[in-house]
Design a protein around this motif. Structure first.
Motif, PDB file in Angstrom:
ATOM      1  N   ALA A   1      -7.010  -0.225  -9.019  1.00 38.62           N
ATOM      2  CA  ALA A   1      -7.033  -0.652  -7.615  1.00 38.62           C
ATOM      3  C   ALA A   1      -6.091  -1.835  -7.414  1.00 38.62           C
ATOM      4  O   ALA A   1      -5.333  -1.898  -6.444  1.00 38.62           O
ATOM      5  N   ALA A   2      -6.133  -2.748  -8.349  1.00 44.72           N
ATOM      6  CA  ALA A   2      -5.263  -3.929  -8.255  1.00 44.72           C
ATOM      7  C   ALA A   2      -3.794  -3.510  -8.296  1.00 44.72           C
ATOM      8  O   ALA A   2      -2.956  -4.050  -7.553  1.00 44.72           O
ATOM      9  N   ALA A   3      -3.495  -2.547  -9.145  1.00 46.11           N
ATOM     10  CA  ALA A   3      -2.111  -2.079  -9.262  1.00 46.11           C
ATOM     11  C   ALA A   3      -1.622  -1.494  -7.942  1.00 46.11           C
ATOM     12  O   ALA A   3      -0.507  -1.781  -7.482  1.00 46.11           O
ATOM     13  N   LEU A   4      -2.467  -0.681  -7.322  1.00 50.37           N
ATOM     14  CA  LEU A   4      -2.077  -0.087  -6.040  1.00 50.37           C
ATOM     15  C   LEU A   4      -1.891  -1.165  -4.979  1.00 50.37           C
ATOM     16  O   LEU A   4      -0.941  -1.137  -4.205  1.00 50.37           O
ATOM     17  N   ARG A   5      -2.817  -2.108  -4.972  1.00 50.18           N
ATOM     18  CA  ARG A   5      -2.711  -3.167  -3.954  1.00 50.18           C
ATOM     19  C   ARG A   5      -1.446  -3.998  -4.167  1.00 50.18           C
ATOM     20  O   ARG A   5      -0.824  -4.449  -3.197  1.00 50.18           O
ATOM     21  N   ALA A   6      -1.092  -4.182  -5.424  1.00 55.27           N
ATOM     22  CA  ALA A   6       0.114  -4.958  -5.717  1.00 55.27           C
ATOM     23  C   ALA A   6       1.358  -4.268  -5.134  1.00 55.27           C
ATOM     24  O   ALA A   6       2.351  -4.911  -4.823  1.00 55.27           O
ATOM     25  N   GLN A   7       1.259  -2.954  -4.996  1.00 47.35           N
ATOM     26  CA  GLN A   7       2.380  -2.207  -4.416  1.00 47.35           C
ATOM     27  C   GLN A   7       2.290  -2.116  -2.898  1.00 47.35           C
ATOM     28  O   GLN A   7       3.089  -1.409  -2.273  1.00 47.35           O
ATOM     29  N   GLY A   8       1.282  -2.781  -2.315  1.00 50.59           N
ATOM     30  CA  GLY A   8       1.224  -2.849  -0.850  1.00 50.59           C
ATOM     31  C   GLY A   8       0.316  -1.828  -0.194  1.00 50.59           C
ATOM     32  O   GLY A   8       0.358  -1.645   1.018  1.00 50.59           O
ATOM     33  N   PHE A   9      -0.495  -1.162  -0.988  1.00 44.98           N
ATOM     34  CA  PHE A   9      -1.424  -0.188  -0.400  1.00 44.98           C
ATOM     35  C   PHE A   9      -2.766  -0.863  -0.169  1.00 44.98           C
ATOM     36  O   PHE A   9      -3.289  -1.546  -1.039  1.00 44.98           O
ATOM     37  N   ASP A  10      -3.297  -0.635   0.997  1.00 47.84           N
ATOM     38  CA  ASP A  10      -4.527  -1.297   1.391  1.00 47.84           C
ATOM     39  C   ASP A  10      -5.635  -0.260   1.545  1.00 47.84           C
ATOM     40  O   ASP A  10      -5.390   0.803   2.118  1.00 47.84           O
ATOM     41  N   PHE A  11      -6.826  -0.563   1.071  1.00 45.08           N
ATOM     42  CA  PHE A  11      -7.947   0.396   1.184  1.00 45.08           C
ATOM     43  C   PHE A  11      -9.233  -0.358   0.868  1.00 45.08           C
ATOM     44  O   PHE A  11      -9.200  -1.502   0.416  1.00 45.08           O
ATOM     45  N   TYR A  12     -10.358   0.305   1.126  1.00 46.15           N
ATOM     46  CA  TYR A  12     -11.653  -0.300   0.843  1.00 46.15           C
ATOM     47  C   TYR A  12     -12.108  -0.006  -0.572  1.00 46.15           C
ATOM     48  O   TYR A  12     -11.972   1.123  -1.050  1.00 46.15           O
ATOM     49  N   ASP A  13     -12.679  -1.007  -1.234  1.00 46.07           N
ATOM     50  CA  ASP A  13     -13.450  -0.714  -2.439  1.00 46.07           C
ATOM     51  C   ASP A  13     -14.738  -0.042  -2.001  1.00 46.07           C
ATOM     52  O   ASP A  13     -15.301  -0.373  -0.949  1.00 46.07           O
ATOM     53  N   TRP A  14     -15.193   0.893  -2.783  1.00 47.50           N
ATOM     54  CA  TRP A  14     -16.430   1.625  -2.441  1.00 47.50           C
ATOM     55  C   TRP A  14     -17.386   1.520  -3.621  1.00 47.50           C
ATOM     56  O   TRP A  14     -17.495   2.424  -4.424  1.00 47.50           O
ATOM     57  N   GLY A  15     -18.008   0.368  -3.705  1.00 44.76           N
ATOM     58  CA  GLY A  15     -18.835   0.107  -4.875  1.00 44.76           C
ATOM     59  C   GLY A  15     -17.935  -0.137  -6.075  1.00 44.76           C
ATOM     60  O   GLY A  15     -16.756  -0.491  -5.928  1.00 44.76           O
ATOM     61  N   GLU A  16     -18.474   0.093  -7.261  1.00 45.36           N
ATOM     62  CA  GLU A  16     -17.732  -0.205  -8.472  1.00 45.36           C
ATOM     63  C   GLU A  16     -16.857   0.973  -8.873  1.00 45.36           C
ATOM     64  O   GLU A  16     -17.297   2.127  -8.816  1.00 45.36           O
ATOM     65  N   ASP A  17     -15.633   0.698  -9.254  1.00 46.94           N
ATOM     66  CA  ASP A  17     -14.731   1.723  -9.779  1.00 46.94           C
ATOM     67  C   ASP A  17     -14.519   2.878  -8.810  1.00 46.94           C
ATOM     68  O   ASP A  17     -14.356   4.029  -9.230  1.00 46.94           O
ATOM     69  N   ALA A  18     -14.558   2.564  -7.553  1.00 45.09           N
ATOM     70  CA  ALA A  18     -14.319   3.611  -6.563  1.00 45.09           C
ATOM     71  C   ALA A  18     -13.631   3.000  -5.346  1.00 45.09           C
ATOM     72  O   ALA A  18     -13.717   1.799  -5.111  1.00 45.09           O
ATOM     73  N   ALA A  19     -12.952   3.847  -4.597  1.00 44.62           N
ATOM     74  CA  ALA A  19     -12.229   3.364  -3.420  1.00 44.62           C
ATOM     75  C   ALA A  19     -12.250   4.431  -2.341  1.00 44.62           C
ATOM     76  O   ALA A  19     -12.379   5.621  -2.619  1.00 44.62           O
ATOM     77  N   ARG A  20     -12.177   3.943  -1.087  1.00 44.07           N
ATOM     78  CA  ARG A  20     -12.048   4.866   0.043  1.00 44.07           C
ATOM     79  C   ARG A  20     -10.663   4.710   0.644  1.00 44.07           C
ATOM     80  O   ARG A  20     -10.231   3.597   0.953  1.00 44.07           O
ATOM     81  N   LEU A  21      -9.962   5.819   0.798  1.00 44.99           N
ATOM     82  CA  LEU A  21      -8.669   5.821   1.473  1.00 44.99           C
ATOM     83  C   LEU A  21      -8.753   6.746   2.675  1.00 44.99           C
ATOM     84  O   LEU A  21      -9.272   7.856   2.576  1.00 44.99           O
ATOM     85  N   VAL A  22      -8.244   6.279   3.782  1.00 44.28           N
ATOM     86  CA  VAL A  22      -8.295   7.066   5.009  1.00 44.28           C
ATOM     87  C   VAL A  22      -6.871   7.324   5.487  1.00 44.28           C
ATOM     88  O   VAL A  22      -6.071   6.387   5.613  1.00 44.28           O
ATOM     89  N   THR A  23      -6.591   8.577   5.756  1.00 41.94           N
ATOM     90  CA  THR A  23      -5.269   8.916   6.308  1.00 41.94           C
ATOM     91  C   THR A  23      -5.375   9.024   7.825  1.00 41.94           C
ATOM     92  O   THR A  23      -6.463   8.957   8.376  1.00 41.94           O
ATOM     93  N   ASN A  24      -4.237   9.198   8.482  1.00 41.07           N
ATOM     94  CA  ASN A  24      -4.291   9.200   9.939  1.00 41.07           C
ATOM     95  C   ASN A  24      -3.256  10.129  10.565  1.00 41.07           C
ATOM     96  O   ASN A  24      -2.399  10.689   9.874  1.00 41.07           O
ATOM     97  N   TRP A  25      -3.348  10.238  11.880  1.00 41.91           N
ATOM     98  CA  TRP A  25      -2.532  11.172  12.648  1.00 41.91           C
ATOM     99  C   TRP A  25      -1.027  10.936  12.497  1.00 41.91           C
ATOM    100  O   TRP A  25      -0.222  11.837  12.726  1.00 41.91           O
ATOM    101  N   ALA A  26      -0.658   9.683  12.116  1.00 43.66           N
ATOM    102  CA  ALA A  26       0.761   9.320  12.106  1.00 43.66           C
ATOM    103  C   ALA A  26       1.442   9.679  10.790  1.00 43.66           C
ATOM    104  O   ALA A  26       2.638   9.455  10.635  1.00 43.66           O
ATOM    105  N   GLN A  27       0.662  10.216   9.857  1.00 40.70           N
ATOM    106  CA  GLN A  27       1.235  10.442   8.538  1.00 40.70           C
ATOM    107  C   GLN A  27       1.671  11.881   8.325  1.00 40.70           C
ATOM    108  O   GLN A  27       1.099  12.814   8.872  1.00 40.70           O
ATOM    109  N   ASP A  28       2.696  11.984   7.481  1.00 40.30           N
ATOM    110  CA  ASP A  28       3.124  13.305   7.043  1.00 40.30           C
ATOM    111  C   ASP A  28       3.533  13.188   5.583  1.00 40.30           C
ATOM    112  O   ASP A  28       3.365  12.134   4.960  1.00 40.30           O
ATOM    113  N   ALA A  29       4.063  14.276   5.072  1.00 42.73           N
ATOM    114  CA  ALA A  29       4.382  14.307   3.645  1.00 42.73           C
ATOM    115  C   ALA A  29       5.285  13.135   3.247  1.00 42.73           C
ATOM    116  O   ALA A  29       5.073  12.487   2.212  1.00 42.73           O
TER     117      ALA A  29
END
Lengths: 337, 337, 337, 337
Positions: B295-323
């Protein structure tokens, strides 16, 4: 042409531009960069520490303010024609969980200290009677009249003497300030106001009013208010769009410019028909004697406004108007003479 | 890059254009031309008579819906991880004046009919115990899972059998529909849903969600809801700006396009790390096994998301995204393997 | 013979005599001579300054206590089988204006500090989640079990550490004290209890329970409680009849005698069928394995009691019973073996 | 000698005897034999189907009645000096979850149909204003005046014409009936009253008032009321002691005898000082011109009563008084002339 409410007016261009500028990704709720600037922007404007929260409407702002000042078993002294008493379907009772409005008379919808004191004296201090806990006044009033700094301070003194909180419904605070020309602190925290509903939507905004907390209890009350805001469903998930509007209005004096423009339009119209005026015109509302045929004649020409009881009408001007834009109405009024 | 919530996303351009198009004078509150079109627009979409009200937030929509279905002394069956139970600071208790949520377990935050029936059986019918009066389900759930028409209908049957109202929190209804591909009526009124919170803000809107009433009680409930809306401070004075957003989303299928885009982005990411998934990915939420260093590695690269308890994360995508736009995260995820 | 509740029992003679003695003219509400003595009588009993209010029922006492400790947006940690959670039709939610009970498990309906701490840790401190503000425990519990002074103190410490108020529902406080044999202060104010519902009706009273406030906030909370009492309709106009009952119970130790008698009856019965006990018998409640035919057999002989799920029953003894009066039931139980 | 309230009076002997007779084991709450008789006893008394519930106080009875008639967003038309408006610390707002009292003027605390109609006309039917949903009148009024059957029926007609519920606060219903001499149905259900607070405590009871439901909605409203009763903490666990009191008053005409006795005492006193009367004396309350020295003189002789503003006093007689017992006050009044 709409003269029935400043709510009918479009959003002012600078606010629209601010919304567009805020249209990018940021943290949700009030975790964004715009919301973070509110406290300091309002503290600058009022020259005192201010805690500021946005909410969706003035009804919510007024009600949350009162919930911070009055327990469910308490009473709130207000004018019998105030918006909270007449036009919010009991919202203050909802947010306070049952507190009681104590409506009082007063010319032009203004409360006088003596009226407040008499009402307070009539309350027995036993548990059978509802104890007053807050006063709410409206600046400018429902008839467009303005409390001077001295008048607010006198009410502030009554509040302090009786241990009451003081709320100001400033749905048209900008119009009042444009009329007064004094510092905004003079009719708010310096005069004993604890919480101010700082109106934005009537003044050119789209969605969002500011709720301002002054004085030593500001932090504690703002923390409570943040809970009521969440429970009331007013913690919008994209709050940056609200904060941006509010900042656009206050950071460069736009709020006051807009208030002045609306007031000027009303003054111009008032001068055309001084004998029709039911109240002095201090801000952007005109209350006119207008017979039913006269009202019908104006409406036939496309002017829209509220009837105000029999043979009277309320016309409201707005930030978007100037001498040219109100000319058709001015002509129509003159033609009635 | 924000993946912590679809609330972080900007407003979608067509919605922004609709706001601009609505930026002209009209009647205040819900007296405008846009608000007047809501009932018929939603009736068309759902192929049934619908009464529709806008409110500022999903919290308000959910709470007002529940206040229409449950008296203060009643109970509302819901999932123990539902938004109304966990993330609304008791707003349903506020709007219902004290009704009690009855939280129940269920995999992926889905409620099963048997769980509901068991809970209902355990309630004595005397006045000492809280009688259940409503069921609330979330479509898609807090874990992004979708109820099929059959599953909703089974819950609708439990509701009918026990005289309960059925509310659906559709904060991500568009995402659910994009996954299901069926008619929106199939998981709502045809399946026994009485009131639907039709989410707009997560789906590209700025401010405003729709509250939809189905069935023979729709008119009476909408009239009640209009009172709660006013008392809650959700009858915005420039409502046309909300109505315009909602219409822009639903009148030409934009809501579904946006739902599909968000879902597609989530599916692409899920396929890159299937072994990390804590729940199947049906809509636009990913729940991933992710160690703290990862999680720390991803955040260091500028990705933001919620921790979801221990050793887990929630990522949410949205209407503005594509491949293309999720490629950086895709690469980062692959690099973790 | 009634064993379904101590509520079924008549009023104890000394209480009846006290009512008769109070049957003369005096000031209404709580302005009478008996009500005036409550504070000092309870202060003597608890060896500490106590503020005492009578109310009509335990439900009102519990709810008003919680309203003094928890705001509408707050949560109250309690056992999932506690009376406030299960048998008061949401009364705490009514008096607190919507506060949320947070039910927790625990053997014998007792709460353990670790359970409380775990639940508290799971609450995010943001405005989206309901903050815990109070703990409520029951002495004796719904299964007749008793918290020791040490156990209450440990919970009191959790409350203090987290800034929570601590309420004790003492509907059967007399029975608990009869079991403990310690000073009543040891399981109340010395252990961190802020407000105690001191039960009288189950212990021989007719109408009226006492609500006791301890500690530095006692005066402020009692003043608040006096408002809730009035608003709840619990400021009876002939309050002297309630105060007289309460004084009769506490001024000469009658409350403890009655508690001992009820406990002794339960202990005697328990010893006849130790292998049937679902919980240890510490006070005046017995929870017994009892098959449906056995239950039917007892009922056929005129014994009345609650079924407690399948193959189990709850029997409650009371202050009016002694060895002789329970002999018929004792014989009947023996005959079942 | 107490003349400040009929609450100061002891319990009448027949009620005390009924309490003693009820002092035996029975089912708790309202499951007992006495409570079971209430519906039929009141149906007999009123010659119509009646649903009856006991509660602890008149405040609770009034508030629960109003909660059955008025939603949280509704308004209740009442006299500005009514007990619910002036002396219940907002209890109606508590039980109704925020409904608004709409106080109206009227001589002798009586409401006139024209006053009601004018107020109703002033309410706009939009969602911004509070819609009236109920009328509450007091029989006898706070000034001891009595509505005739014709007067109640005229108000009942207003209620029906506007879709409002009609509540009667009958804290002194017995006194009113003693004055009127008509059938109790004539001023209640036959005149359009939906719910009646039937006062017992001022009339010789100890604890407990009856809440009576008439008409086709009686069952549904009584079921709602039973929930409010439980949530308000008014479902006393030994309800038989309340039911027994109420039955003792109504089953053999004691209520009316007591009302007559109290009225007679007031009438005798009134005849001694007719020139001092501020209101006609129809029941058991006297409002007298009394200068401060006169009041002091009476108090010095041991007579107790309320000051009623300046140079006026309220004296209340009760069921226990007769010519002999009021002689000392009669003499003292005469001595003032």
């Amino acid at each position: 042409m709409h003269f029935f409410s400043d709510n009918a007016t479009p959003v002012c261009p600078q606010v629209m531009a601010a919304i567009a500028a805020a249209d990018r990704a940021d943290r949700g709720y009030d975790g964004d960069a715009w919301s973070a600037r509110l406290d300091s922007a309002f503290s600058d404007l009022f020259a005192a520490p201010v805690r500021a929260l946005w909410v969706a409407t003035g009804t919510a702002a007024n009600s949350i303010a009162l919930a911070c000042l009055c327990p469910p078993y308490g009473g709130i002294l207000c004018h019998e024609e105030s918006h909270i008493a007449v036009d919010e379907c009991g919202a203050p009772g909802f947010y306070t969980h049952g507190a009681t409005l104590m409506p009082l008379p007063g010319k032009g919808a203004k409360l006088a200290p003596a009226t407040l004191i008499d009402r307070l004296k009539a309350i027995r201090p036993d548990v059978h009677q509802i104890p007053a806990r807050a006063i709410s006044i409206t600046q400018a009033t429902e008839y467009g009249l303005v409390y001077t700094p001295h008048e607010v301070a006198a009410i502030g003194q009554v509040a302090r003497d009786h241990g009451l909180g003081l709320h100001m419904d400033g749905a048209r605070f900008a119009n009042a300030m444009a009329h007064l020309g004094c510092h905004p602190g003079d009719v708010s925290w310096r005069a004993g106001v604890d919480i101010l509903t700082f109106g934005c939507v009537k003044n050119g905004g789209m969605v969002g009013e500011a709720l301002l907390f002054f004085g030593p209890d500001a932090d504690a009350r703002a923390a409570e208010a943040a809970r009521w805001r969440k429970r009331g469903g007013h913690l919008l998930s994209k709050g940056r769009y609200l904060a941006a509007q509010i900042l656009a209005l206050i950071e460069d004096g736009l709020w006051l410019d807009n208030g002045r423009a609306a007031n000027a339009a009303a003054t111009m119209l008032a001068q055309l028909a001084p004998e029709r005026l039911l109240h002095p015109v201090q801000t952007n509302e005109l209350f006119l004697h207008l017979s039913a045929p006269e009202a019908a004649a104006l409406r036939a020409q496309g002017f829209d406004f509220y009837d105000w009881g029999e043979d009277a009408a309320r016309l409201v001007t707005n930030w978007a108007q100037d001498a040219a834009s109100i000319q058709p109405l001015a002509d129509a009024l003159k033609a009635l003479q």
